[in-house]
Design an enzyme around this catalytic site. Sequence first.
Site, mmCIF file in Angstrom:
data_model
loop_
_atom_site.group_PDB
_atom_site.id
_atom_site.type_symbol
_atom_site.label_atom_id
_atom_site.label_comp_id
_atom_site.label_asym_id
_atom_site.label_seq_id
_atom_site.Cartn_x
_atom_site.Cartn_y
_atom_site.Cartn_z
ATOM 1 N N THR A 79 -4.286 -0.771 -7.061
ATOM 2 C CA THR A 79 -5.107 0.392 -7.372
ATOM 3 C C THR A 79 -4.301 1.677 -7.528
ATOM 4 O O THR A 79 -3.197 1.808 -7.008
ATOM 5 C CB THR A 79 -6.155 0.607 -6.258
ATOM 6 O OG1 THR A 79 -7.033 1.670 -6.607
ATOM 7 C CG2 THR A 79 -5.490 0.913 -4.931
ATOM 8 N N THR A 132 -10.118 0.355 -8.952
ATOM 9 C CA THR A 132 -9.067 -0.541 -8.528
ATOM 10 C C THR A 132 -9.077 -1.682 -9.537
ATOM 11 O O THR A 132 -9.916 -1.711 -10.423
ATOM 12 C CB THR A 132 -9.386 -1.016 -7.095
ATOM 13 O OG1 THR A 132 -9.479 0.140 -6.267
ATOM 14 C CG2 THR A 132 -8.366 -1.953 -6.521
ATOM 15 N N SER A 173 -7.908 0.985 3.507
ATOM 16 C CA SER A 173 -8.380 0.511 2.206
ATOM 17 C C SER A 173 -9.551 -0.436 2.394
ATOM 18 O O SER A 173 -9.698 -1.067 3.439
ATOM 19 C CB SER A 173 -7.252 -0.228 1.472
ATOM 20 O OG SER A 173 -7.740 -0.892 0.328
ATOM 21 N N SER A 174 -10.370 -0.541 1.348
ATOM 22 C CA SER A 174 -11.444 -1.537 1.316
ATOM 23 C C SER A 174 -11.055 -2.790 0.539
ATOM 24 O O SER A 174 -11.860 -3.719 0.420
ATOM 25 C CB SER A 174 -12.702 -0.929 0.674
ATOM 26 O OG SER A 174 -13.230 0.103 1.470
ATOM 27 N N ASP A 195 -7.907 8.403 0.525
ATOM 28 C CA ASP A 195 -8.373 7.301 1.361
ATOM 29 C C ASP A 195 -8.100 7.538 2.841
ATOM 30 O O ASP A 195 -8.570 6.771 3.686
ATOM 31 C CB ASP A 195 -7.730 5.983 0.914
ATOM 32 C CG ASP A 195 -8.568 5.280 -0.136
ATOM 33 O OD1 ASP A 195 -9.665 5.771 -0.451
ATOM 34 O OD2 ASP A 195 -8.134 4.235 -0.651
ATOM 35 N N GLY A 202 -13.722 -1.566 -6.772
ATOM 36 C CA GLY A 202 -15.033 -1.019 -6.469
ATOM 37 C C GLY A 202 -15.092 -0.096 -5.274
ATOM 38 O O GLY A 202 -16.170 0.195 -4.773
ATOM 39 N N GLY A 203 -13.937 0.361 -4.764
ATOM 40 C CA GLY A 203 -13.962 1.294 -3.646
ATOM 41 C C GLY A 203 -14.674 0.700 -2.450
ATOM 42 O O GLY A 203 -14.439 -0.438 -2.052
ATOM 43 N N ASN A 246 -6.540 4.233 -6.948
ATOM 44 C CA ASN A 246 -7.688 4.793 -6.231
ATOM 45 C C ASN A 246 -8.758 5.209 -7.232
ATOM 46 O O ASN A 246 -9.496 4.370 -7.705
ATOM 47 C CB ASN A 246 -7.309 5.929 -5.287
ATOM 48 C CG ASN A 246 -8.404 6.195 -4.269
ATOM 49 O OD1 ASN A 246 -9.162 5.287 -3.928
ATOM 50 N ND2 ASN A 246 -8.499 7.413 -3.780
ATOM 51 N N ARG A 299 0.840 -1.193 0.000
ATOM 52 C CA ARG A 299 0.000 0.000 0.000
ATOM 53 C C ARG A 299 0.880 1.250 0.000
ATOM 54 O O ARG A 299 1.971 1.268 0.581
ATOM 55 C CB ARG A 299 -0.869 -0.025 1.257
ATOM 56 C CG ARG A 299 -1.870 1.101 1.408
ATOM 57 C CD ARG A 299 -3.013 0.948 0.454
ATOM 58 N NE ARG A 299 -4.189 1.720 0.882
ATOM 59 C CZ ARG A 299 -5.044 2.275 0.032
ATOM 60 N NH1 ARG A 299 -4.864 2.170 -1.268
ATOM 61 N NH2 ARG A 299 -6.102 2.916 0.480
#
Length: 591
Positions: free
Chosen positions: A420, A402, A473-474, A444, A494-495, A422, A113
């Site tokens: 991603t 992403t 993050s998701s 984020d 898909g956020g 973002n 990340r």
Amino acid sequence: MYSSRFICIGLAAFLACASPANQPHSSSKTNTAATPPITAAPVAAAHAMVVSAHPEATRIGLDVLRRGGNAYDATVAVQFALAVCLPVAGNIGGGGFVVYRGADGSVGALDFRETAPAAASRDMYLDAQGNVVPNLSTTGHRAVGVPGSVAGMWELHQKLGKLPWQELVEPARNLAFELRLTAKEAEGLNGQREAFKRLNPDGTVYLRPDGHSDDLGAGTAWRPWQAGDVLRNLPLARTLDLIQKQGRVGFYQGRTAELLLAEMRRGHGLITQQDLDAYQPKWRTPLRGRYRQYEIIGMPPPSSGGVALLQLLQMLEPYDLRKLGWHSAEAVHLITEAQRRVYADRATYLGDPDFGRVPVNELLDAAYLKQRMQGVTPAGMATPSAQMQAGAGLPGYESDQTTHYSIVDAQGNAVSCTTTLNGSYGSKVVVAGAGFLLNNEMDDFSAKAGVPNMYGVIGGTANAIRPGKRMLSSMTPTIMTEKGQLRLVVGTPGGSTIITSVLQAVLNVLDYSLSPQQAVAAPRLHHQWLPDHIDVEAGALTPAAETELQRRGHRLNPRSPWGRIDLIERRPNGQLEGGADPRGDDTAAGY
């Protein structure tokens, strides 16, 4: 070359098949369940499988496996290929997460990340009155976090790779010389034309000049991209050549770093050479939990995905979802109530574990989860989100574009990787002379506690900006096993919808016995606590279910399709089946 049988059906086809007729059983007096869509058969293979967001990336990954590379080699090759053929999300200027399971049962999680630059500060996106400045965290140079993708791939290869690094980067470098655009990618580039022009005043390869002039200055006339057009990204080919020859150093030092830092100076960005030198991916201990007879292996914080998915599955385990019926009002009500509670917890407790305690064990405690669902029944009424706070008694704390890929090799090694920039095309800033897009991951973070980000997700102080910190993050790369054998490899972009999309794919396969292709194509639903409504894709609910859910106090919000789930299922006979989401150019292939 991949066969045409590997190409998934279109979105319109599966929506047309999502008819409310011939509905399956439901426990309610009025049958509100829907019928899962009829789709093309999943791609089947005896030995190995790659499912990614672009046919070229899938082809490259499968070729690595055919040449004797393992799943980790294919991961590196696919990551770099997506940076070329899927600029909307594939990247070397972003970051992501890998969850893996070795053929010997070993598991691991790699966090690559992005991080906040050393010059970042908690209130950097607020004005003098303490209000969030619109767009400052989403577009332009100040939205950029320190990239982690190249360091992550290098680290993965150093630990688990088999084939030489140079062989894995070569296909992406070659692809950069000549990429034929799909209709979706041409449309995406055209949609960002004004942003590209504004943020890249000297031009960029992602803008198509009208004519053959090499002058890409402010006076250039641009014309739209079309499907089949050839995109030649020679600056990116040169960058990949340096990465191919020098590994991590080819990105974080030397010419590429110099170009990235020059871009930061031009746009008043924050990243310095010290930030690039300091960046390190991190090996983390995967989260492990159970749902019915299955074991789940997921990503720990700073991803919220693993915690949230385990919470959701354990909250739902007491209910017989299959008996209630696919997308029946009763099943949707239960799933929505679980999602409402999990996203409230996410907003309060989750963040980078290196910068504060994240109460993972408490959030996954069976007694806590039972208490959170107390009073929720299949026939119950909606709980207003305004009344739903995060759970009491615990210590107090994303992007549509992403991309994800799932890989299983002939030895049985499995990789689930979500990566991603973002937002779509990240910050929209292309590093001049280097040809790659930079992320806008700083959005984020919680720019201000209680203020939603670009996806409407609320954050708290646990996800506040601090130098060197990883933003929440998701992303939910996930692997599941059954009786000690690999069963599912799954993930999606898909956020904020990533978590719920992975949940639905898992339930579709394990509880509703859908094929992988049905599972990823099925219309989806989403609730994230705030805003307090259920997002609904066309065909996801029958009219009877809509009426019943509204009677119970649920607000329904029709929404265009989201997510691009890529899923591999290992069948009891050892055969691999791939499901590639028809919402994108996603493609499954195997041998």
